[in-house]
Design a protein around this motif. Structure first.
Motif, mmCIF file in Angstrom:
data_model
loop_
_atom_site.group_PDB
_atom_site.id
_atom_site.type_symbol
_atom_site.label_atom_id
_atom_site.label_comp_id
_atom_site.label_asym_id
_atom_site.label_seq_id
_atom_site.Cartn_x
_atom_site.Cartn_y
_atom_site.Cartn_z
ATOM 1 N N ALA A 148 -2.557 2.148 23.505
ATOM 2 C CA ALA A 148 -3.138 3.487 23.602
ATOM 3 C C ALA A 148 -2.129 4.561 23.220
ATOM 4 O O ALA A 148 -2.477 5.583 22.623
ATOM 5 C CB ALA A 148 -3.651 3.726 25.020
ATOM 6 N N ALA A 149 -0.852 4.347 23.547
ATOM 7 C CA ALA A 149 0.169 5.347 23.249
ATOM 8 C C ALA A 149 0.512 5.394 21.769
ATOM 9 O O ALA A 149 0.828 6.462 21.230
ATOM 10 C CB ALA A 149 1.427 5.053 24.072
ATOM 11 N N LEU A 150 0.447 4.261 21.084
ATOM 12 C CA LEU A 150 0.865 4.198 19.680
ATOM 13 C C LEU A 150 -0.255 4.530 18.691
ATOM 14 O O LEU A 150 0.029 4.812 17.525
ATOM 15 C CB LEU A 150 1.423 2.802 19.369
ATOM 16 C CG LEU A 150 2.717 2.407 20.088
ATOM 17 C CD1 LEU A 150 3.105 0.979 19.726
ATOM 18 C CD2 LEU A 150 3.839 3.379 19.732
ATOM 19 N N SER A 151 -1.509 4.487 19.110
ATOM 20 C CA SER A 151 -2.632 4.701 18.184
ATOM 21 C C SER A 151 -3.339 6.020 18.475
ATOM 22 O O SER A 151 -3.259 6.550 19.586
ATOM 23 C CB SER A 151 -3.624 3.543 18.278
ATOM 24 O OG SER A 151 -4.089 3.391 19.603
ATOM 25 N N ARG A 152 -3.987 6.541 17.456
ATOM 26 C CA ARG A 152 -4.778 7.764 17.643
ATOM 27 C C ARG A 152 -5.960 7.484 18.546
ATOM 28 O O ARG A 152 -6.312 8.276 19.412
ATOM 29 C CB ARG A 152 -5.259 8.291 16.284
ATOM 30 C CG ARG A 152 -6.017 9.604 16.367
ATOM 31 C CD ARG A 152 -6.524 10.026 15.009
ATOM 32 N NE ARG A 152 -7.551 9.111 14.524
ATOM 33 C CZ ARG A 152 -8.171 9.229 13.338
ATOM 34 N NH1 ARG A 152 -7.811 10.192 12.520
ATOM 35 N NH2 ARG A 152 -9.090 8.364 12.972
ATOM 36 N N TRP A 166 0.811 -1.220 0.000
ATOM 37 C CA TRP A 166 0.000 0.000 0.000
ATOM 38 C C TRP A 166 0.846 1.272 0.000
ATOM 39 O O TRP A 166 0.298 2.379 -0.025
ATOM 40 C CB TRP A 166 -0.912 0.017 1.240
ATOM 41 C CG TRP A 166 -2.121 -0.869 1.103
ATOM 42 C CD1 TRP A 166 -2.629 -1.413 -0.035
ATOM 43 C CD2 TRP A 166 -2.960 -1.316 2.176
ATOM 44 N NE1 TRP A 166 -3.741 -2.169 0.252
ATOM 45 C CE2 TRP A 166 -3.973 -2.122 1.605
ATOM 46 C CE3 TRP A 166 -2.949 -1.137 3.562
ATOM 47 C CZ2 TRP A 166 -4.976 -2.732 2.357
ATOM 48 C CZ3 TRP A 166 -3.943 -1.733 4.317
ATOM 49 C CH2 TRP A 166 -4.950 -2.523 3.731
ATOM 50 N N GLY A 167 2.141 1.123 0.091
ATOM 51 C CA GLY A 167 2.993 2.296 0.143
ATOM 52 C C GLY A 167 2.954 3.003 1.482
ATOM 53 O O GLY A 167 3.164 4.219 1.553
ATOM 54 N N LEU A 168 2.725 2.236 2.541
ATOM 55 C CA LEU A 168 2.645 2.804 3.886
ATOM 56 C C LEU A 168 3.757 2.261 4.781
ATOM 57 O O LEU A 168 3.556 1.972 5.966
ATOM 58 C CB LEU A 168 1.273 2.499 4.508
ATOM 59 C CG LEU A 168 0.048 3.069 3.792
ATOM 60 C CD1 LEU A 168 -1.238 2.622 4.484
ATOM 61 C CD2 LEU A 168 0.115 4.589 3.749
ATOM 62 N N ARG A 200 -7.410 0.252 4.882
ATOM 63 C CA ARG A 200 -6.816 1.518 4.461
ATOM 64 C C ARG A 200 -7.930 2.472 4.038
ATOM 65 O O ARG A 200 -8.707 2.191 3.130
ATOM 66 C CB ARG A 200 -5.856 1.297 3.291
ATOM 67 C CG ARG A 200 -5.233 2.593 2.767
ATOM 68 C CD ARG A 200 -4.319 2.328 1.587
ATOM 69 N NE ARG A 200 -5.037 1.761 0.452
ATOM 70 C CZ ARG A 200 -4.490 1.545 -0.754
ATOM 71 N NH1 ARG A 200 -3.211 1.849 -0.954
ATOM 72 N NH2 ARG A 200 -5.207 1.001 -1.731
ATOM 73 N N SER A 201 -7.988 3.605 4.703
ATOM 74 C CA SER A 201 -8.996 4.617 4.384
ATOM 75 C C SER A 201 -8.371 5.983 4.655
ATOM 76 O O SER A 201 -7.205 6.200 4.312
ATOM 77 C CB SER A 201 -10.250 4.385 5.235
ATOM 78 O OG SER A 201 -11.251 5.322 4.933
ATOM 79 N N ASP A 250 -3.185 7.726 12.090
ATOM 80 C CA ASP A 250 -3.244 8.687 10.992
ATOM 81 C C ASP A 250 -2.296 8.257 9.883
ATOM 82 O O ASP A 250 -1.171 7.799 10.137
ATOM 83 C CB ASP A 250 -2.844 10.082 11.482
ATOM 84 C CG ASP A 250 -3.875 10.672 12.425
ATOM 85 O OD1 ASP A 250 -5.076 10.431 12.200
ATOM 86 O OD2 ASP A 250 -3.484 11.355 13.390
ATOM 87 N N ILE A 251 -2.742 8.401 8.646
ATOM 88 C CA ILE A 251 -1.902 8.111 7.485
ATOM 89 C C ILE A 251 -1.139 9.378 7.114
ATOM 90 O O ILE A 251 -1.749 10.446 6.981
ATOM 91 C CB ILE A 251 -2.756 7.620 6.302
ATOM 92 C CG1 ILE A 251 -3.371 6.259 6.646
ATOM 93 C CG2 ILE A 251 -1.935 7.539 5.029
ATOM 94 C CD1 ILE A 251 -4.255 5.696 5.551
ATOM 95 N N PRO A 252 0.155 9.315 6.963
ATOM 96 C CA PRO A 252 0.921 10.507 6.577
ATOM 97 C C PRO A 252 0.378 11.118 5.291
ATOM 98 O O PRO A 252 -0.082 10.400 4.389
ATOM 99 C CB PRO A 252 2.346 9.973 6.388
ATOM 100 C CG PRO A 252 2.398 8.727 7.208
ATOM 101 C CD PRO A 252 1.022 8.135 7.143
#
Length: 711
Positions: free
Chosen positions: A683-687, A614-616, A648-649, A705-707
């Motif tokens: 919790a620390a690593l995710s939005r 996906w290029g992520l 992916r959204s 969040d996706i860059p």
């Protein structure tokens, strides 16, 4: 119905006790008397004729009282201290407190029926209120009495030729205007009543109604004037408009019969007649609560003179208008505040989500109670799913609006728990039941999953949703709704519809499709027709902004077609139209994992490979840690089967499914503990992260969040 002396039955309508005097002509005047009783919350209404030879009041007609009670007032001497006699003696309104005839009244209000040479009778009403009628009610009673007096015929010693024709005309006009003003609710409706019942009889073609506030005059509404001209006077200081200063300062009317006279009286306003294109004016003060609240201007294109009778009539009419306008302005203020409260409880804007964008309309009832309990909302859920809700608290008023706010807040709270529609309505039903036995609400709660394209929903006494397909086909499922919230006994039924790749989901309250003149089936058929004819352009919008604009246009079209005369409706209406879209299959990846420690390593590998595709790659390390931790928790604390899914959204969602209903919770691990920090890491690593429960287990999900560069 003729009354019999000594009878002990309660009459069902007007009863004539002296029909030979023929005091009222037909049922029209009796209806007016009944209106007076209704206006004053009357326990009984009496009409007496004055016998000047005997100096006694003879009862002509009575309504709403038993014959034995009416008999006590059948013949009154001019020395008795009762309200009808007092009104006859003073020739004006009289009030006597107390229950004179044992009818449960607070007192008796009486006004004389005035003829050319003085009083010819009395109209009396026994009121059930807590005190004396107010000025508006007294004005109404006087008008009805005047109307009745104008129709007295064949009364001894009162030949018809002796009666004032002008006076008859005046009372008729006042009666008609009073009836219209009694029905007027808003300030604009008051002005409309004046325009309909004052301008035509006088041949006038111009009307402006001003109110005075903080030393300035403000236009409420007008007829026969351009907006450009009104702009010259609106907001002007009263001291800068001499004619208004005269009327306001003295509380007396000004009648000007020509443009020349206008310019002579007010030379600084010499430009006004030409700008207004008028040549005669009646400037009338509007008095309420003992002071001038504004001014009513009645104007004429041609110059003309005013007779004494016309001046008297216009002045009297302006008094009625002032009383009604003050009441209407209070209504306007309270109505605006109440609607502001209700609108503050509704979403200011609807979210634009990957799976759905929406537009909505809320239309308060045109007349009657200030607010209702209709509401709607669009709520984002995990994995791009979206919840849509619409409901209606039964009844109207501030309490219903407050209940609506409570329910909307409760729905949002329950939706965050990601529980299915039937369970959500069950919990909402408990809340409504706790609010009281007389509290009920209808509700539709739907959840759309863009990956499976399934829309799951439950109904509590509500109108089912309508689905519009891209080809214009409109589908309306024929479903039986469960009872309303507060009256239902859970469980609620869950309905499921497979939506196409793209569709419109239309939700509404019954106020849109049902009315006193239209059954709900006819309204839904009309909605079906309008959507068939006008929904297609929504599917061809080039971008999201244009989609929302077209949804707004479609909402306007639906409302205009189904509620063309919304101002006369007595129920609120809400409409929500959502444009749903399925998730592209290439944006979803899913794997079954083994139920052993190898699962964490396999999860990391799947994540690494898929994000590279996906290029992520920038999110790979974080997502691997999240997936590994969630899968490890399943191995240690839950049971399989284990499934990993990536979505992916607008954000990246990582989900881990297991077969255990246990609730994950963050622990407060001590410094020496070897475990207990997994969910703290998540919790620390995710939005944001959370859990939702399925019939066969649960799903733990995280969002990142996706860059922007990757997006």
């Amino acid at each position: 119905m003729t009354a019999k002396t000594g009878a002990h039955t309660q009459p069902s309508g007007p009863s004539f006790l002296a029909a030979s005097h023929k005091a009222l002509q037909g049922t029209e005047s009796l209806t007016l008397a009944l209106k007076a009783a209704e206006c004053l919350d009357g326990r009984g209404v009496f009409l007496h004729w004055w016998d000047p030879a005997a100096r006694r009041l003879r009862l002509v007609a009575a309504s709403g009282v038993a014959s034995e009670s009416a008999e006590a007032w059948a013949d009154l001497s001019d020395e008795q201290e009762v309200a009808p006699v007092r009104a006859m003696r003073c020739g004006d309104y009289a009030w006597v407190a107390g229950d004179s005839l044992g009818l449960g009244s607070a007192g008796t209000a009486a006004v004389p029926l005035l003829g050319a040479d003085g009083p010819i009778g009395v109209l009396s009403v026994m009121t059930a209120g807590s005190g004396e009628p107010d000025e508006v009610q007294r004005s109404y009673l006087r008008s009805v009495a005047g109307w009745a007096a104008a129709r007295l015929e064949d009364v001894p010693d009162t030949p018809p030729a002796c009666r004032s024709v002008a006076g008859s005309e005046r009372t008729v006009r006042m009666g008609k205007l009073t009836s219209a003003l009694a029905e007027a609710v808003t300030s604009r409706e008051v002005v409309q009543a004046v325009a309909s019942h004052v301008l035509p009889p006088f041949g006038a073609d111009g009307l402006i109604v001003w109110v005075f506030e903080s030393g300035r005059q403000h236009v409420v509404d007008s007829r026969g004037y351009t907006q450009e001209f009104l702009g010259l006077l609106d907001g002007l200081a009263v001291t800068d408009y001499p004619v208004a200063a005269d009327v306001f300062g003295t509380c007396t009317p000004r009648f000007i019969e020509s443009a020349a006279e206008y310019c002579r009286r007010y030379p600084t306003l010499g430009h006004v007649p030409a700008a207004a294109r008028k040549n005669a004016w009646a400037f009338l003060p509007m008095i309420a609560s003992g002071h001038a609240i504004g001014m009513c201007l009645v104007s004429f294109t041609r110059q003309r003179s005013f007779t004494d009778e016309e001046c008297t009539l216009l002045t009297a009419l302006s008094g009625l208008v002032g009383q009604s306008l003050e009441r209407a302005r209070l209504y306007d203020v309270e109505h605006a505040r109440a609607q502001g409260l209700q609108r503050s409880l509704l979403p200011r804007t609807l979210p634009r989500l990957p799976a759905a964008c929406a537009a909505a309309r809320y239309l308060p009832a045109g007349r009657g109670e200030q607010v209702g309990g209709d509401w709607y909302d669009v709520i984002p859920l995990s994995a791009d799913r979206v919840a849509m809700v619409i409901g209606d608290v039964m009844g109207h008023g501030i309490p219903e609006a407050a209940t609506m706010g409570q329910l909307r807040t409760a729905v949002r709270t329950l939706a965050d728990l990601d529980i299915p529609p039937d369970e959500l309505l069950s919990r909402l039903n408990d809340l409504v039941s706790d609010l009281g036995e007389d509290c009920y609400a209808t509700c539709l709660y739907a959840v759309f999953d863009p990956i499976t394209r399934i829309c799951s929903f439950s109904l509590a006494g509500h109108v089912p949703p309508v689905v519009v397909h891209p080809d214009g086909t409109v589908h309306r499922p024929d479903l039986a709704a469960d009872p309303p919230l507060g009256a239902a006994e859970p469980p609620f039924e869950t309905h499921r519809i497979l939506l196409p790749e793209e569709s419109l989901l239309v939700l509404c309250t019954d106020g849109l499709v049902e009315s006193a003149s239209q059954f709900v089936d006819h309204g839904l058929a009309r909605l079906h027709q309008v959507l068939t004819e006008h929904a297609a352009p929504t599917f061809t919008a080039p971008d999201e902004d244009d989609t929302v604009r077209r949804l707004d246009d479609l909402c306007d079209t639906v409302v205009s077609a189904l509620l063309p005369d919304h101002g006369s409706t007595n129920d609120d209406a809400a409409l929500l139209i959502a444009h749903t879209q399925a998730t592209d299959a290439d944006d979803v990846a899913s794997w079954i994992l083994p139920e052993d420690p190898r699962a964490a390593g396999q999860a990391r590998a799947h994540v690494r490979d898929q994000l590279a595709a996906w290029g992520l790659d920038e999110l790979a390390i974080t997502t691997e840690l999240l997936a590994s931790e969630l899968v490890g928790n399943v191995i240690r604390h839950a049971k399989g089967p284990i499934r990993l899914r990536l979505l992916r959204s607008r954000s990246l969602t990582c989900e881990v499914y297991d077969g255990s209903p246990s609730t994950p919770r963050i622990r407060h691990a001590a410094h020496t503990d070897e475990g207990g920090r997994g969910l703290q890491l998540v919790a620390a690593l995710s939005r944001r992260w959370g859990a939702r429960y399925l019939h066969d287990g649960k799903c733990i999900w995280t969002e990142q969040d996706i860059p922007r560069c990757a997006a």
